[in-house]
Design an enzyme around this catalytic site. Structure first.
Site, PDB file in Angstrom:
ATOM      1  N   HIS A   1     -15.601-109.101  45.708  1.00  0.00           N
ATOM      2  CA  HIS A   1     -14.217-109.517  45.936  1.00  0.00           C
ATOM      3  C   HIS A   1     -13.938-109.589  47.432  1.00  0.00           C
ATOM      4  CE1 HIS A   1     -13.671-108.395  41.681  1.00  0.00           C
ATOM      5  NE2 HIS A   1     -12.638-109.221  41.709  1.00  0.00           N
TER       6      HIS A   1
ATOM      7  N   LYS B   1      -9.296-106.091  48.808  1.00  0.00           N
ATOM      8  CA  LYS B   1      -9.191-105.397  47.522  1.00  0.00           C
ATOM      9  C   LYS B   1      -9.442-103.909  47.707  1.00  0.00           C
ATOM     10  CE  LYS B   1     -10.622-105.666  42.678  1.00  0.00           C
ATOM     11  NZ  LYS B   1      -9.210-105.683  42.225  1.00  0.00           N
TER      12      LYS B   1
END
Length: 267
Positions: free
Chosen positions: A154, A158
């Site tokens: 990600h 995040k």
């Protein structure tokens, strides 16, 4: 369908505004930010970059429940209790995509679902939810002998790791194999360790750049390897799935639902 969005100024909040605007059967009715946010009073459309709309960002306690059929919440875990309290008080269904919840926060969510309809999923992509069904099939066929590893990547912003989606993939596999993920998960390997225990499920995490989301479940046996991979290239994938869940939820009684229910996917 009149939709309200909690956390309009977040990355997903802005994309959700766009997704609701793109859905012909939905109307954006409200969008909230923190009561001390500099975004209070800003035009919602200008915030999301979709052009000026007829509503401005507001605090949760100023929402008018008469204007709203369903809420969507992709905010941070710390905001969950307040958002659920508003939904319970006003008997509004809610779609929740917040990840990284503690056991206590999950208990709050489950309690709310005894009073109002709630869809909760770690990932609202249709493809990911098909993947959850596929990894169960793979686990059933290969899990007794294959080594199972889950990798996810990600963007740099995040906060939770492994991702909620990676954990959902692990839970699906562990459930199919009648294993307890809290006992068999391995979250990192370093140095000299004993030979890999075939009963474990490994997780590896990558954080960098602007990666929207990539997940792979690998079933590695001697002589062959099966990999099931999903890659998201736009956050609209998740937002469109959440809007789809909201449309489905408006006609349902109180209860805790998942995207498997929304998509009518068999166990």
């Amino acid at each position: 369908m009149k939709v309200g969005i909690f956390g309009a100024n977040g990355r997903m909040g802005r994309v959700l505004i766009e997704a609701v605007q793109n859905e012909q059967s939905a109307q954006l009715a409200a969008a909230t930010v923190r009561e001390d946010s500099p975004w209070v009073g800003m035009n919602v459309g200008e915030l999301a970059g979709v052009g000026k709309l007829s509503i401005d960002c507001c605090a949760v306690d100023t929402l008018n429940p008469a204007d709203i059929d369903v809420m969507i919440d992709f905010t941070l875990p710390a905001a969950l209790a307040q958002n659920l309290a508003w939904c319970k008080e006003n008997q509004k269904p809610v779609v929740i995509g917040t990840t990284g919840l503690s056991n206590e926060q999950m208990s709050v969510l489950k309690e709310a679902a005894t009073q109002i309809p709630v869809v909760f999923a770690a990932n609202y992509s249709v493809g990911i939810n098909v993947m959850l069904a596929l990894v169960r099939q793979a686990a059933s066929a290969l899990g007794s002998s294959a080594d199972i590893e889950i990798t996810e990547a990600h963007h740099r912003f995040k906060k939770d790791a492994p991702s909620g989606t990676a954990m959902a993939i692990g839970e699906a596999i562990a459930d199919e194999l009648d294993r307890d993920l809290s006992q068999c998960a391995v979250y990192g390997r370093e140095g000299h360790e004993p030979e890999r225990d075939q009963e474990t499920i490994g997780f590896a995490t990558v954080r960098g750049g602007d990666i929207v989301g990539e997940h792979t479940a690998m079933f590695a046996d001697i002589g062959e390897r099966l990999e099931i991979t999903h890659k998201a290239s736009s956050r609209l994938t998740f937002a469109n799935g959440a809007v789809r869940a909201a449309k489905w939820l408006t006609s349902k009684p109180a209860g805790l639902y998942s995207m498997k229910d929304v998509l009518n996917l068999a166990d």
